[in-house]
Design a protein around this motif. Structure first.
Motif, PDB file in Angstrom:
ATOM      1  N   PHE A 116       0.839  -1.202   0.000  1.00 49.77           N
ATOM      2  CA  PHE A 116       0.000   0.000   0.000  1.00 49.77           C
ATOM      3  C   PHE A 116       0.877   1.255   0.000  1.00 49.77           C
ATOM      4  CE2 PHE A 116      -3.781  -2.382   1.380  1.00 49.77           C
ATOM      5  CZ  PHE A 116      -3.193  -3.497   1.956  1.00 49.77           C
ATOM      6  N   TYR A 171       0.339   5.284   1.154  1.00 46.36           N
ATOM      7  CA  TYR A 171      -0.479   6.311   1.785  1.00 46.36           C
ATOM      8  C   TYR A 171       0.271   7.634   1.733  1.00 46.36           C
ATOM      9  CZ  TYR A 171      -3.504   2.801   4.038  1.00 46.36           C
ATOM     10  OH  TYR A 171      -4.389   1.785   4.292  1.00 46.36           O
ATOM     11  N   GLN A 198       0.296  11.306   4.077  1.00 43.67           N
ATOM     12  CA  GLN A 198      -0.184  11.863   5.331  1.00 43.67           C
ATOM     13  C   GLN A 198       0.010  13.359   5.322  1.00 43.67           C
ATOM     14  OE1 GLN A 198       1.851  10.515   8.875  1.00 43.67           O
ATOM     15  NE2 GLN A 198       0.158  11.118  10.196  1.00 43.67           N
ATOM     16  N   LEU A 241      -4.174  10.002   7.229  1.00 41.77           N
ATOM     17  CA  LEU A 241      -3.570   9.121   6.218  1.00 41.77           C
ATOM     18  C   LEU A 241      -4.616   8.779   5.171  1.00 41.77           C
ATOM     19  CD1 LEU A 241      -1.887   8.304   8.998  1.00 41.77           C
ATOM     20  CD2 LEU A 241      -0.989   6.576   7.450  1.00 41.77           C
ATOM     21  N   LEU A 295      -5.251   6.716   1.405  1.00 38.83           N
ATOM     22  CA  LEU A 295      -4.720   5.657   0.551  1.00 38.83           C
ATOM     23  C   LEU A 295      -4.632   6.133  -0.891  1.00 38.83           C
ATOM     24  CD1 LEU A 295      -3.864   2.666   0.338  1.00 38.83           C
ATOM     25  CD2 LEU A 295      -6.270   2.124  -0.044  1.00 38.83           C
ATOM     26  N   PHE A 354      -2.980   0.618  -3.986  1.00 37.66           N
ATOM     27  CA  PHE A 354      -2.549  -0.611  -3.342  1.00 37.66           C
ATOM     28  C   PHE A 354      -2.446  -1.728  -4.368  1.00 37.66           C
ATOM     29  CE2 PHE A 354      -6.672  -2.838  -2.966  1.00 37.66           C
ATOM     30  CZ  PHE A 354      -7.565  -1.794  -3.149  1.00 37.66           C
ATOM     31  N   GLY A 374      -6.724   3.775  -4.818  1.00 35.92           N
ATOM     32  CA  GLY A 374      -7.252   4.056  -3.497  1.00 35.92           C
ATOM     33  C   GLY A 374      -8.168   5.257  -3.537  1.00 35.92           C
ATOM     34  N   ASP A 375      -8.079   6.082  -2.518  1.00 38.15           N
ATOM     35  CA  ASP A 375      -8.983   7.219  -2.410  1.00 38.15           C
ATOM     36  C   ASP A 375      -8.515   8.455  -3.173  1.00 38.15           C
ATOM     37  OD1 ASP A 375      -9.276   6.144   0.973  1.00 38.15           O
ATOM     38  OD2 ASP A 375     -10.693   5.777  -0.661  1.00 38.15           O
ATOM     39  N   MET A 395       4.106  13.657   3.402  1.00 40.28           N
ATOM     40  CA  MET A 395       4.787  12.478   3.919  1.00 40.28           C
ATOM     41  C   MET A 395       4.144  11.263   3.251  1.00 40.28           C
ATOM     42  SD  MET A 395       6.883  10.920   6.012  1.00 40.28           S
ATOM     43  CE  MET A 395       7.201  10.813   7.763  1.00 40.28           C
ATOM     44  N   LEU A 398       3.916   7.129   3.027  1.00 38.59           N
ATOM     45  CA  LEU A 398       4.138   5.930   3.836  1.00 38.59           C
ATOM     46  C   LEU A 398       3.743   4.692   3.042  1.00 38.59           C
ATOM     47  CD1 LEU A 398       2.639   7.465   7.037  1.00 38.59           C
ATOM     48  CD2 LEU A 398       4.946   6.586   6.924  1.00 38.59           C
TER      49      LEU A 398
END
Lengths: 114, 111
Positions: free
Chosen positions: A33, A35, A37, A43, A45, A48, A58-59, A88, A90
């Protein structure tokens, strides 16, 4: 322990550059995944993947693409970086299909686009 | 989609105090995790706890799945406990599972 490694802790890129963020996991996990932030937004998404060469949006996939050519590596690509992609980032992985598997995160890449 | 709400949003305590963080979720879940994000941004997995109670040192967590909430307890807080605590639950999306996060609780432990 599962280890998820992100290639860079800090990156500074110029607007319009193509940016690659790399993520590698060492536990043969099927799911990976990406993400991002941001303060006040938590966070979210981006993309994925639940198998090699598979990817799902994702979103917030706009402005990003991904690549998963090998099971252990999941790359996030910013085709033409923009200042609103300063964030950021992740990476995470989880094992197996279906429920019952925890997630492990990398240490994050703080990207600044100038 | 599923909603995850954490409370309180901010918590400031003195070293040695105990604290309880809460996570409410809007639908049944099969996976719930608690994470601690340290000041450098690393998300550390604390508990994988879809139901029941688990303990790890000064930390423990309880999830009551039927009532759709989870609690994280921190006893005898230390300054190294500072950071943001996230609750996250699994959601099926296009046939695959993905993690949905709450907004987090920012914990500050003062010496």
């Amino acid at each position: 322990d599962v280890k998820v490694t992100q290639s860079s802790r800090y990156l500074v890129k110029r607007t319009g550059e193509k940016v690659f963020l790399e993520c590698v996991q060492d536990m043969d996990h099927e799911n990976m995944f990406w993400y991002r932030q941001d303060p006040g937004l938590g966070l979210r998404l981006i993309y994925f993947s639940y198998d090699v060469k598979m990817k799902e949006k994702g979103d917030i996939p706009e402005g990003y693409s991904v690549s998963r050519e090998k099971k252990e590596r999941f790359s996030l690509i910013l085709e033409s970086a923009s200042t609103n992609q300063t964030s950021m980032y992740l990476c995470a992985s989880s094992g197996g299909q279906g429920w019952g598997y925890g997630y492990t995160f990398g240490s994050g890449t703080r990207l600044t686009v100038v | 989609g599923i909603q995850v709400e954490q409370s309180p949003p901010d918590l400031i305590l003195q070293e040695g105090a105990n604290s309880t963080l809460r996570c409410n979720f809007s639908d049944s879940v099969n996976n719930l995790q608690w994470f601690h994000q340290n000041p450098w941004g690393q998300l550390i997995n604390l508990f994988y706890i879809p139901s029941g109670t688990k303990q790890n040192g000064r930390l423990s967590a309880t999830t009551v799945a039927t009532e759709r909430y989870s609690l994280l307890y921190i006893s005898s807080s230390q300054t190294t406990d500072s950071g943001v605590y996230f609750c996250a639950v699994d959601q099926i999306h296009q046939g695959a599972q993905k993690l949905v996060f709450g907004q987090g609780t920012r914990l500050t432990i003062n010496p």
